[in-house]
Every structure is written in structure tokens, then in C-alpha cells.
Design a protein around this motif. Structure first.
Motif, PDB file in Angstrom:
ATOM      1  N   GLY A  95       0.791  -1.222   0.000  1.00 32.91           N
ATOM      2  CA  GLY A  95       0.000   0.000   0.000  1.00 32.91           C
ATOM      3  C   GLY A  95       0.822   1.269   0.000  1.00 32.91           C
ATOM      4  O   GLY A  95       0.265   2.359   0.208  1.00 32.91           O
ATOM      5  N   HIS A  96       2.140   1.185  -0.213  1.00 32.66           N
ATOM      6  CA  HIS A  96       2.974   2.374  -0.252  1.00 32.66           C
ATOM      7  C   HIS A  96       2.744   3.118  -1.565  1.00 32.66           C
ATOM      8  O   HIS A  96       2.167   2.596  -2.514  1.00 32.66           O
ATOM      9  N   SER A  97       3.274   4.344  -1.615  1.00 31.51           N
ATOM     10  CA  SER A  97       3.154   5.155  -2.822  1.00 31.51           C
ATOM     11  C   SER A  97       4.041   4.575  -3.928  1.00 31.51           C
ATOM     12  O   SER A  97       4.972   3.812  -3.667  1.00 31.51           O
ATOM     13  N   GLU A  98       3.722   4.973  -5.168  1.00 32.11           N
ATOM     14  CA  GLU A  98       4.486   4.493  -6.313  1.00 32.11           C
ATOM     15  C   GLU A  98       5.952   4.857  -6.208  1.00 32.11           C
ATOM     16  O   GLU A  98       6.830   4.097  -6.626  1.00 32.11           O
ATOM     17  N   LEU A  99       6.256   6.005  -5.645  1.00 26.82           N
ATOM     18  CA  LEU A  99       7.648   6.441  -5.526  1.00 26.82           C
ATOM     19  C   LEU A  99       8.434   5.524  -4.608  1.00 26.82           C
ATOM     20  O   LEU A  99       9.609   5.236  -4.853  1.00 26.82           O
ATOM     21  N   VAL A 100       7.803   5.035  -3.556  1.00 27.94           N
ATOM     22  CA  VAL A 100       8.484   4.123  -2.628  1.00 27.94           C
ATOM     23  C   VAL A 100       8.607   2.736  -3.247  1.00 27.94           C
ATOM     24  O   VAL A 100       9.628   2.055  -3.098  1.00 27.94           O
ATOM     25  N   ILE A 101       7.561   2.328  -3.955  1.00 22.09           N
ATOM     26  CA  ILE A 101       7.543   0.975  -4.514  1.00 22.09           C
ATOM     27  C   ILE A 101       8.686   0.753  -5.505  1.00 22.09           C
ATOM     28  O   ILE A 101       9.267  -0.335  -5.557  1.00 22.09           O
TER      29      ILE A 101
ATOM     30  N   ALA B  95      17.849   7.723 -16.961  1.00 18.30           N
ATOM     31  CA  ALA B  95      16.552   7.762 -17.637  1.00 18.30           C
ATOM     32  C   ALA B  95      15.460   7.152 -16.762  1.00 18.30           C
ATOM     33  O   ALA B  95      14.321   7.645 -16.731  1.00 18.30           O
ATOM     34  N   ASP B  96      15.791   6.084 -16.023  1.00 19.30           N
ATOM     35  CA  ASP B  96      14.812   5.489 -15.118  1.00 19.30           C
ATOM     36  C   ASP B  96      14.376   6.483 -14.048  1.00 19.30           C
ATOM     37  O   ASP B  96      13.188   6.615 -13.737  1.00 19.30           O
ATOM     38  N   VAL B  97      15.340   7.176 -13.455  1.00 21.50           N
ATOM     39  CA  VAL B  97      15.015   8.166 -12.419  1.00 21.50           C
ATOM     40  C   VAL B  97      14.149   9.277 -12.998  1.00 21.50           C
ATOM     41  O   VAL B  97      13.153   9.698 -12.383  1.00 21.50           O
ATOM     42  N   MET B  98      14.509   9.762 -14.187  1.00 24.78           N
ATOM     43  CA  MET B  98      13.725  10.828 -14.820  1.00 24.78           C
ATOM     44  C   MET B  98      12.305  10.362 -15.118  1.00 24.78           C
ATOM     45  O   MET B  98      11.331  11.115 -14.942  1.00 24.78           O
ATOM     46  N   THR B  99      12.160   9.113 -15.563  1.00 18.86           N
ATOM     47  CA  THR B  99      10.833   8.583 -15.872  1.00 18.86           C
ATOM     48  C   THR B  99       9.967   8.485 -14.628  1.00 18.86           C
ATOM     49  O   THR B  99       8.787   8.869 -14.628  1.00 18.86           O
TER      50      THR B  99
ATOM     51  N   LEU C  20      10.307  10.175 -11.771  1.00 16.69           N
ATOM     52  CA  LEU C  20       9.981  11.511 -11.267  1.00 16.69           C
ATOM     53  C   LEU C  20       8.942  12.196 -12.149  1.00 16.69           C
ATOM     54  O   LEU C  20       8.030  12.863 -11.641  1.00 16.69           O
ATOM     55  N   ASP C  21       9.088  12.035 -13.473  1.00 17.17           N
ATOM     56  CA  ASP C  21       8.119  12.654 -14.378  1.00 17.17           C
ATOM     57  C   ASP C  21       6.722  12.094 -14.148  1.00 17.17           C
ATOM     58  O   ASP C  21       5.721  12.828 -14.103  1.00 17.17           O
TER      59      ASP C  21
ATOM     60  N   TYR D 216       2.018  10.114 -17.932  1.00 18.07           N
ATOM     61  CA  TYR D 216       3.240   9.774 -18.670  1.00 18.07           C
ATOM     62  C   TYR D 216       2.913   9.787 -20.160  1.00 18.07           C
ATOM     63  O   TYR D 216       2.263   8.878 -20.679  1.00 18.07           O
ATOM     64  N   VAL D 217       3.328  10.858 -20.826  1.00 19.97           N
ATOM     65  CA  VAL D 217       3.056  11.017 -22.251  1.00 19.97           C
ATOM     66  C   VAL D 217       4.385  11.120 -22.986  1.00 19.97           C
ATOM     67  O   VAL D 217       5.217  11.981 -22.675  1.00 19.97           O
TER      68      VAL D 217
END
Length: 481
Positions: free
Chosen positions: A15-21, A64-68, A70-71, A78-79
């Protein structure tokens, strides 16, 4: 990697946020270039360019993973295209360059058979990519053009990596854990990229499923493990033995690739879908031509192997026997002479007994090279058996043939031959010469005469040339020395 995979699966249900997951995934992504760099520094492979390119590629991938992430987290949507796509494209270019470096180091020159095999697989995979990924994306009228081009570029780049991976595994070079880890990483990366693209086509949007992240993490972990393995010291060395050119595994891969196009067409027909007849027919035609070219190469290689001695690179006894028969028939028609030399390395058994068979092989290869350098154009040089060589010299006889025999004998004994462990051997040879006079040319009689002359040379003390009497071809009663 295993710990982070477990954490990614656990956090997905917590149940954590996407950023933590996605933190475990980002840790593996960031650790991979560090692992590649550490393995390169620790094991110090003689050629580091390929591994450094891999490390640089993974740096772009991690950023690129980090940028994706965060974006997606900040914007909530995500577009494509995004700035991260530029870095992902750079990742593909660098990793392709790294694999190309490995291929060129492991298989110097042009390995045409492996390249043709890779093209066959590429055509089959390209057909599937177009039908099930690129065409559905381009047909989506709601998707912006820039997004269509961006999403379509990834399957094409994956296809490029697939071709290079197939080329790497089917080419020559040492086998071992590093190759298998690297290929497993590339294969899994291509599989999960394809699954991501297919799911995106089905769902109509980007996906972020735990199983996709875990497969990406395993792929990255395998790549890091490959670089940390000590086998990278000799990974780009060419194998000492040739890989079977038509092994069962290779034939199975090519069979599946060739049958893919008609199989897809049949499935489309059974399901009542529009059959892409022009595209599938073109793919079948291209693969047919490639397979025909491959078969021609196999037949050519087999013919070459049948008439080429594997140790010395000279013609075989079979080739020489046929060439001698043809030349004698030609001489019987035209009336020109045919010269024959039989060359035997003196006391060769002592070399094998004293220094071992590897040293004997080196001596035979060097003798063959010296004979090739001193034999005139138009002659046929072959290894007749063991330490015995033969030279067929058309339009040659008498003193000219004996001069050739002496030149070859002196070329062999001119300089010592290195037999290994800094041991230099003085090698000599005995030569028997015989001439078939014009219309009386007979292969068997000519061989018997040259063999008798060789016997006389060896009985007289070796390291000399003896010619059979020129008046007839047969046992030589009085040799000319």
C-alpha cells in the motif's frame, strides 16, 4: 538484486506510494553500472572498451529510469516523448556498440555464416514486431504522431539488439559463464521490453506492473554478474576450435525463424483476420534467399574442408590424386611433360618422440609454409600423409624439375624451426623426383617412380634430392643426384 526483487514484490502489496515501490528497482538500475565498472577494474580484461561502453550505457539507463519515475510521479501522466527517451535511445546505441566490440574482438574479419543466420532471425522477428507492435501503434488515431514515432522506435531498437545478440552467440569465440550471463541478460531484457510493449498496445496506455520491474531487475543483475565474473579476462578471445557450423541448436533456431512467417499467416487466416499477404510473402522470399545463400556457404565450406588439410592448410591427398589424374590425361593429349616431387621430412618420428606431437605439428606447419613460399604458380602442393608432401609441376621435367626439388629441399633446411619452449630444430628433407614424358604419362607409374627415387635418397643418407631416369616412368635403376 535478489534482495531488491523481493522488496519490490513486497512493497507492491504493502500500500505504499508508487515512488516508494520503485526504489528497489532504481537501486538495481543504479548499481549495475557500478558493478560493471568494478568488475572491469578488478579483473582488468586486456580489452576494456566493450565493458566501459556497457557501463556508460547503464549510466544513461539509470538516469533515464530516475527521470521517468519523477516525471510520472510529479506530473501524474506519462506522455511520450519525454527527455528520458533521449537517454534511453543513447542507452541502446551504447549497448549495441559494446556488443559490436565484443563480436569484432571474438571473431576478427567477416564471419559471413553467423551474419546470415542473424539476418534470418532478424527478418522473422521483424515481421512479428511490425504486425503485432508497430502496426497497432501507428493505427491508433488517438495517439499523437510524436508518441507513435517514439513508441515505434523501441521495438526497432530491441530488434537491433536481438540481431546483435544472435550474432554474438552464433559467432566464434570462447564459451563460458560470462557469455551465458550476458546473453541471458540481453534475452530477458528483450523479452520484458516486448511484454511491456504488447501490454501497452492491449491496455492502450503505459503499464507499471511488478512482474515487469522484477524481470528488468533480474536482467540488470545478470549483466552486473557477467562483468564481475573473472572470465571477462578472456571473454573476447577467439576460440581455438571452430564452433560447429550446422549444430542442432543452430538449425533449430533457424527452423523456427523460417517457419514463423507462414505460421503467422495461417493463424491470421484461422482467426479470420486480415492476412498481410504482401508483407508475409516478402518476408518468406527474403528468408528463402538467405537460406539458399546459407546452404551454398555450407556446401562450399564442406567442399573446401574435403580438399584442405586441417593442420597445414595444403591440399589433401584426395585432391592431389584427382589433380594428378587430370594432368596426366591432359599431358597424354597435348604431349607436354609432367613433373612430380615427393618430399619426406627426415627423422620426423624423433621430433614427436622427443618434443611431443604439438612440436611435430608446428614443424609440419612451418615446412608447409616454406614449401608454399618456394613453389611456383600453377603447381599443386599437397600433404600426402604424415610427414610426406607432394608437388605436381605441369610442363616441368629433367634438370628443371631437379632444380625445383633442390630449391624446395634447401628452403626447408635453410633456417631452424621453433618446436616450443625455445627449442630450435634443424629440419631436413629428402626429395624424390620423376617426370612423365608426354603421351606416356600415367599417374600410377609416375607415383611409383617418384617413390622409388625418394627411397634411394633416404637410403643414400637423406637430405638430398634424387630424380628417376628420364627415359621412362617406373622404378629408377640409376638415380641422378
Amino acid at each position: 538484486m535478489a534482495f531488491c526483487v523481493a522488496m519490490r514484490l513486497y512493497l507492491d502489496t504493502s500500500g505504499h506510494s508508487e515512488l516508494v515501490i520503485v526504489v528497489p528497482y532504481l537501486l538495481v538500475s543504479a548499481a549495475t553500472p557500478v558493478a560493471i565498472w568494478a568488475g572491469t577494474v578488478r579483473h582488468r580484461p586486456p580489452h576494456r572498451a566493450g565493458w566501459l561502453l556497457l557501463a556508460a550505457a547503464q549510466v544513461f539507463y539509470a538516469v533515464a529510469d530516475v527521470m521517468t519515475v519523477l516525471d510520472d510521479y510529479i506530473s501524474g501522466a506519462y506522455v511520450e516523448p519525454t527527455p528520458a527517451d533521449v537517454l534511453y535511445f543513447a542507452y541502446y546505441v551504447l549497448i549495441a556498440a559494446a556488443v559490436l566490440v565484443f563480436i569484432r574482438r571474438r571473431a576478427p574479419g567477416w564471419d559471413l555464416p553467423s551474419a546470415v543466420d542473424a539476418l534470418i532471425v532478424a527478418v522473422s522477428a521483424g515481421l512479428l514486431t511490425w504486425l503485432f507492435l508497430i502496426e497497432p501503434l501507428t493505427a491508433d488515431s488517438e495517439l499523437p504522431l510524436a508518441a507513435k514515432l517514439t513508441q515505434s522506435a523501441y521495438p526497432v531498437l530491441d530488434l537491433m539488439l536481438l540481431v546483435l545478440a544472435v550474432r554474438l552467440v552464433m559467432g566464434s569465440g570462447t564459451r563460458g559463464p560470462v557469455l551465458y550471463l550476458l546473453l541471458s541478460s540481453l534475452t530477458l531484457m528483450l523479452a520484458v521490453d516486448t511484454a511491456y510493449a504488447v501490454q501497452g498496445v492491449i491496455d492502450g496506455a503505459g503499464v507499471n506492473e511488478a512482474y515487469l520491474d522484477t524481470m528488468w531487475m533480474v536482467s540488470l543483475g545478470l549483466l552486473g554478474a557477467a562483468a564481475l565474473h573473472p572470465g571477462i579476462r578472456h571473454f573476447d578471445q577467439r576460440s581455438g576450435s571452430a564452433i560447429p557450423d550446422a549444430s542442432p541448436g543452430r538449425l533449430a533456431v533457424l527452423t523456427v525463424a523460417v517457419l514463423m512467417a507462414p505460421g503467422v499467416q495461417l493463424i491470421q487466416h484461422i482467426r479470420g483476420e486480415d492476412v498481410s499477404v504482401p508483407l508475409v510473402s516478402a518476408a518468406c522470399a527474403i528468408m528463402f534467399l538467405l537460406v539458399m545463400g546459407r546452404m551454398y556457404g555450407l556446401v562450399t565450406a564442406q567442399r573446401r574442408a574435403a580438399v584442405t588439410d586441417s593442420l597445414t592448410g595444403l591440399h589433401t591427398r584426395r585432391y592431389f590424386t584427382e589433380a594428378l589424374a587430370v594432368e596426366c590425361r591432359r599431358a597424354a593429349r597435348s604431349g607436354h611433360d609432367v613433373g612430380l616431387l615427393i618430399i619426406d621430412v627426415d627423422h620426423f618420428k624423433r621430433v614427436n618422440d622427443t618434443y611431443g606431437h604439438p612440436a611435430g605439428d608446428r614443424v609440419l606447419r612451418e615446412v608447409a609454409d616454406r614449401l608454399k613460399s618456394a613453389t611456383r604458380a600453377g603447381s599443386v602442393l599437397a600433404r600426402y600423409g604424415g610427414e610426406e608432401f607432394v608437388v605436381l609441376a605441369p610442363d616441368t621435367g629433367g634438370d628443371t624439375l631437379l632444380d625445383l626439388a633442390e630449391r624446395l629441399r634447401m628452403t626447408i633446411s635453410g633456417l631452424p624451426i621453433e618446436a616450443g619452449d625455445q627449442a630450435l630444430l634443424s629440419v631436413t628433407a629428402s626429395v624424390g623426383a620423376a617426370t612423365a614424358l608426354g603421351r606416356a604419362a600415367d599417374p600410377d607409374a609416375l607415383m611409383n617412380a617418384a617413390d622409388e627415387a625418394l627411397y634411394v635418397a633416404k637410403a643414400a643418407g637423406r637430405n638430398r634430392s634424387v630424380a628417376a631416369t628420364p627415359d621412362r616412368v617406373g622404378p629408377c635403376p640409376l638415380p641422378n643426384t
